[in-house]
Scaffold this active site. Structure first.
Site, PDB file in Angstrom:
ATOM      1  N   HIS A  85       0.879  -1.187   0.000  1.00  0.00           N
ATOM      2  CA  HIS A  85       0.000   0.000   0.000  1.00  0.00           C
ATOM      3  C   HIS A  85       0.913   1.234   0.000  1.00  0.00           C
ATOM      4  CE1 HIS A  85      -3.561   2.318   0.591  1.00  0.00           C
ATOM      5  NE2 HIS A  85      -3.907   1.969   1.816  1.00  0.00           N
ATOM      6  N   HIS A  93      -2.415  -2.416  -9.581  1.00  0.00           N
ATOM      7  CA  HIS A  93      -3.458  -1.858  -8.726  1.00  0.00           C
ATOM      8  C   HIS A  93      -4.670  -2.766  -8.770  1.00  0.00           C
ATOM      9  CE1 HIS A  93      -6.136   1.099  -6.899  1.00  0.00           C
ATOM     10  NE2 HIS A  93      -5.031   1.647  -6.445  1.00  0.00           N
ATOM     11  N   ASP A 103       2.487   5.554  -6.588  1.00  0.00           N
ATOM     12  CA  ASP A 103       3.726   5.458  -5.815  1.00  0.00           C
ATOM     13  C   ASP A 103       4.980   5.363  -6.667  1.00  0.00           C
ATOM     14  OD1 ASP A 103       2.534   5.537  -3.281  1.00  0.00           O
ATOM     15  OD2 ASP A 103       1.891   3.464  -3.499  1.00  0.00           O
TER      16      ASP A 103
HETATM   17  C1  COA Z   1      -1.218  -3.084  -5.723  1.00  0.00           C
HETATM   18  C2  COA Z   1      -1.253  -4.595  -5.585  1.00  0.00           C
HETATM   19  C3  COA Z   1      -1.036  -4.949  -4.094  1.00  0.00           C
HETATM   20  C4  COA Z   1      -2.607  -5.124  -6.036  1.00  0.00           C
HETATM   21  O1  COA Z   1      -2.681  -6.453  -5.666  1.00  0.00           O
HETATM   22  P1  COA Z   1      -3.785  -7.480  -6.224  1.00  0.00           P
HETATM   23  O2  COA Z   1      -4.947  -6.764  -6.755  1.00  0.00           O
HETATM   24  O3  COA Z   1      -4.009  -8.479  -5.141  1.00  0.00           O
HETATM   25  O4  COA Z   1      -3.073  -8.148  -7.466  1.00  0.00           O
HETATM   26  P2  COA Z   1      -2.160  -9.436  -7.445  1.00  0.00           P
HETATM   27  O5  COA Z   1      -1.032  -9.262  -6.486  1.00  0.00           O
HETATM   28  O6  COA Z   1      -3.033 -10.638  -7.259  1.00  0.00           O
HETATM   29  O7  COA Z   1      -1.584  -9.409  -8.927  1.00  0.00           O
HETATM   30  C5  COA Z   1      -2.280  -9.888 -10.062  1.00  0.00           C
HETATM   31  C6  COA Z   1      -1.247 -10.356 -11.096  1.00  0.00           C
HETATM   32  O8  COA Z   1      -0.456  -9.242 -11.494  1.00  0.00           O
HETATM   33  C7  COA Z   1       0.906  -9.402 -11.110  1.00  0.00           C
HETATM   34  N1  COA Z   1       1.382  -8.143 -10.523  1.00  0.00           N
HETATM   35  C8  COA Z   1       0.645  -7.255  -9.829  1.00  0.00           C
HETATM   36  N2  COA Z   1       1.405  -6.215  -9.455  1.00  0.00           N
HETATM   37  C9  COA Z   1       2.638  -6.451  -9.925  1.00  0.00           C
HETATM   38  C10 COA Z   1       3.849  -5.746  -9.844  1.00  0.00           C
HETATM   39  N3  COA Z   1       3.930  -4.584  -9.191  1.00  0.00           N
HETATM   40  N4  COA Z   1       4.953  -6.273 -10.409  1.00  0.00           N
HETATM   41  C11 COA Z   1       4.870  -7.450 -11.068  1.00  0.00           C
HETATM   42  N5  COA Z   1       3.738  -8.179 -11.192  1.00  0.00           N
HETATM   43  C12 COA Z   1       2.628  -7.674 -10.616  1.00  0.00           C
HETATM   44  C13 COA Z   1       0.887 -10.498 -10.045  1.00  0.00           C
HETATM   45  O9  COA Z   1       2.114 -11.187  -9.980  1.00  0.00           O
HETATM   46  C14 COA Z   1      -0.246 -11.373 -10.547  1.00  0.00           C
HETATM   47  O10 COA Z   1       0.219 -12.104 -11.625  1.00  0.00           O
HETATM   48  P3  COA Z   1      -0.329 -13.604 -11.913  1.00  0.00           P
HETATM   49  O11 COA Z   1      -1.788 -13.439 -12.176  1.00  0.00           O
HETATM   50  O12 COA Z   1       0.464 -14.052 -13.094  1.00  0.00           O
HETATM   51  O13 COA Z   1      -0.054 -14.387 -10.650  1.00  0.00           O
HETATM   52  C15 COA Z   1      -0.142  -5.250  -6.442  1.00  0.00           C
HETATM   53  O14 COA Z   1      -0.291  -4.821  -7.778  1.00  0.00           O
HETATM   54  C16 COA Z   1       1.237  -4.945  -5.930  1.00  0.00           C
HETATM   55  O15 COA Z   1       1.723  -5.658  -5.034  1.00  0.00           O
HETATM   56  N6  COA Z   1       1.916  -3.885  -6.456  1.00  0.00           N
HETATM   57  C17 COA Z   1       3.223  -3.485  -5.969  1.00  0.00           C
HETATM   58  C18 COA Z   1       3.074  -2.655  -4.703  1.00  0.00           C
HETATM   59  C19 COA Z   1       2.514  -1.287  -4.987  1.00  0.00           C
HETATM   60  O16 COA Z   1       2.970  -0.577  -5.877  1.00  0.00           O
HETATM   61  N7  COA Z   1       1.555  -0.896  -4.151  1.00  0.00           N
HETATM   62  C20 COA Z   1       0.952   0.425  -4.221  1.00  0.00           C
HETATM   63  C21 COA Z   1      -0.458   0.369  -4.703  1.00  0.00           C
HETATM   64  S1  COA Z   1      -1.093   2.011  -4.956  1.00  0.00           S
END
Ligand code: COA
Length: 386
Positions: free
Chosen positions: A229, A268, A322
């Site tokens: 987050h 996201h 971010d």
């Molecule tokens: C924001 C976030 C937590 C959303 O999580 P979510 O909706 O649960 O999505 P998931 O983690 O299940 O990701 C879905 C798919 O996209 C991929 N993915 C998502 N964000 C990614 C990232 N930043 N880098 C690489 N792959 C990513 C996941 O590996 C997953 O791939 P798969 O389907 O092949 O397994 C996630 O995108 C993330 O961890 N981002 C990095 C942290 C970040 O920037 N957070 C700030 C948010 S404003």
């Protein structure tokens, strides 16, 4: 409705509450497919261009743009409430110097609740008053935590300055240029509010028990801290620095993706298109890099973006708020440890608005979890345990 006690078939549940609506809201709206964000119906781009932090805070809290007089009164109330008690400064000084600032500000906001004689009053009038106090004091807390961590003297707020300019002043002792003030102000606007994200949900879960607004904001700060987050901004810049040069980017990103590692500042739950806030921040990161004569960070960041879109853009993964914010902060000479606290100080507006909005429709949150544990265990005396 089925329960785990009677259900024979597997029970469906929404991991991470994906797609679950937990309340109604009129505060902000996101169209994740088209990269649209509206604050009280107004596109974020219009607000970022024409408004300022004080006016946007009023809009988010009260539901409409203020008249001139309403804005003057609101601004005066914020200015009047910027000071924090000396006892709080003493508490902040007691933290070890290597404590992450999110621990410090979480404790500080909780501490302020103990100083507020109206802390327990959950009437709308009292909660609006307390929201103003929280929003006004938050930048003073963040700046004090930063300055004390850096071993410097605390700089008291200057009531002749806007919220954004005063924050930069309290962080460095120097009044910002008009360009720096505008950029800081816009970053704060972009972080004010973003629907039912994890920290906002946390704040309404806490208020749903009829606790108090300080407890709700304290919960939200704890939730924002994590790298998935608000903690992503600091990590995104650390990653850019670790990569070091544009030539290293492709290998770094490909390795990370091959090892199922997340690239911080991308992806996201709701946006499956380019986050409109990231677009604005990318513009500021570019212009500041040029005016500061330091293009190294932005070149690496833009290369990461290019390769990420090439590799995973098809899955709807794009830069989020971010990714570029850290670069902008670094050009404003803000230390990395303060990136997430700055997110929190701006988001306090959205949290307060949601807390008050939820109280109008309050019902305690009490979901269920699907029980997968044993149902035929027995107590074993300690001497008989293996
Ligand atoms: C924001 C976030 C937590 C959303 O999580 P979510 O909706 O649960 O999505 P998931 O983690 O299940 O990701 C879905 C798919 O996209 C991929 N993915 C998502 N964000 C990614 C990232 N930043 N880098 C690489 N792959 C990513 C996941 O590996 C997953 O791939 P798969 O389907 O092949 O397994 C996630 O995108 C993330 O961890 N981002 C990095 C942290 C970040 O920037 N957070 C700030 C948010 S404003």
């Amino acid at each position: 409705m089925s329960t785990e006690a009677t259900e024979k078939k597997p029970i469906d549940f929404a991991r991470g509450l994906e797609g679950v609506h937990v309340a109604t809201t009129a505060i902000s709206w996101i169209d994740g497919q088209n990269g649209v964000l509206l604050y009280r119906g107004i596109p974020i781009e219009e607000i970022a261009k024409h408004s300022n932090f004080e006016e946007t805070s009023y809009l988010i809290l009260y539901g409409k743009l203020p008249t001139k007089q309403q804005l003057e009164e609101f601004d005066a109330a914020l200015k009047k409430n910027r000071e924090i008690p000396d006892d709080l400064l003493d508490v902040i000084r007691k933290f070890p110097k290597d404590t992450h600032s999110m621990h410090v500000i979480r404790t500080a906001i909780s501490f302020l609740g103990g100083f507020d004689p109206d802390a327990e009053d959950n009437t709308p009038e009292a909660n609006y008053e307390k929201s103003i106090k929280i929003i006004a004091k938050f930048p003073t807390v963040v700046a004090a935590a930063s300055i004390i961590r850096r071993g410097l003297e605390v700089i008291p707020p200057d009531s002749s300055l806007s919220m954004a300019a005063n924050f930069l002043y309290m962080m460095s002792g120097e009044k910002p240029t008009a360009e720096e003030e505008k950029i800081m102000d816009t970053i704060m606007i972009l972080h004010i509010e973003h629907g039912m994200n994890a920290s906002t949900f946390s704040s309404i879960v806490t208020i749903s028990t009829l606790a108090d607004i300080y407890s709700a904001i304290t919960s939200a700060i704890g939730t924002l801290k994590g790298p998935l987050h608000g903690g992503a901004n600091e990590r995104a810049l650390r990653m850019i620095k670790e990569i070091g040069t544009r030539d290293n980017v492709r290998q770094y990103v490909e390795n990370a993706l091959a090892n199922k590692q997340k690239i911080m500042g991308f992806g996201h739950r709701v946006y499956k298109a380019y986050d409109p806030r990231a677009k604005i921040l990318r513009g500021y990161a570019e212009s500041l890099s040029k005016s500061r004569g330091d293009m190294s960070g932005i070149e690496i960041a833009e290369e990461i973006e290019k390769i990420m879109i090439e590799k995973v853009g098809g899955k709807g993964i794009f830069p989020n708020v971010d990714f570029y914010s850290g670069l902008v902060y670094s050009h404003l000479n803000i230390p990395m440890e303060d990136f997430t606290p700055i997110f929190a100080m701006a988001r306090s507006v959205g949290w307060c608005a949601h807390v008050m909005e939820y109280l109008e429709q309050n019902r305690i949150f009490r979901p269920r979890a699907v029980y997968v544990g044993s149902k035929d265990a027995h107590y074993v005396p300690i001497d008989e345990r293996k």
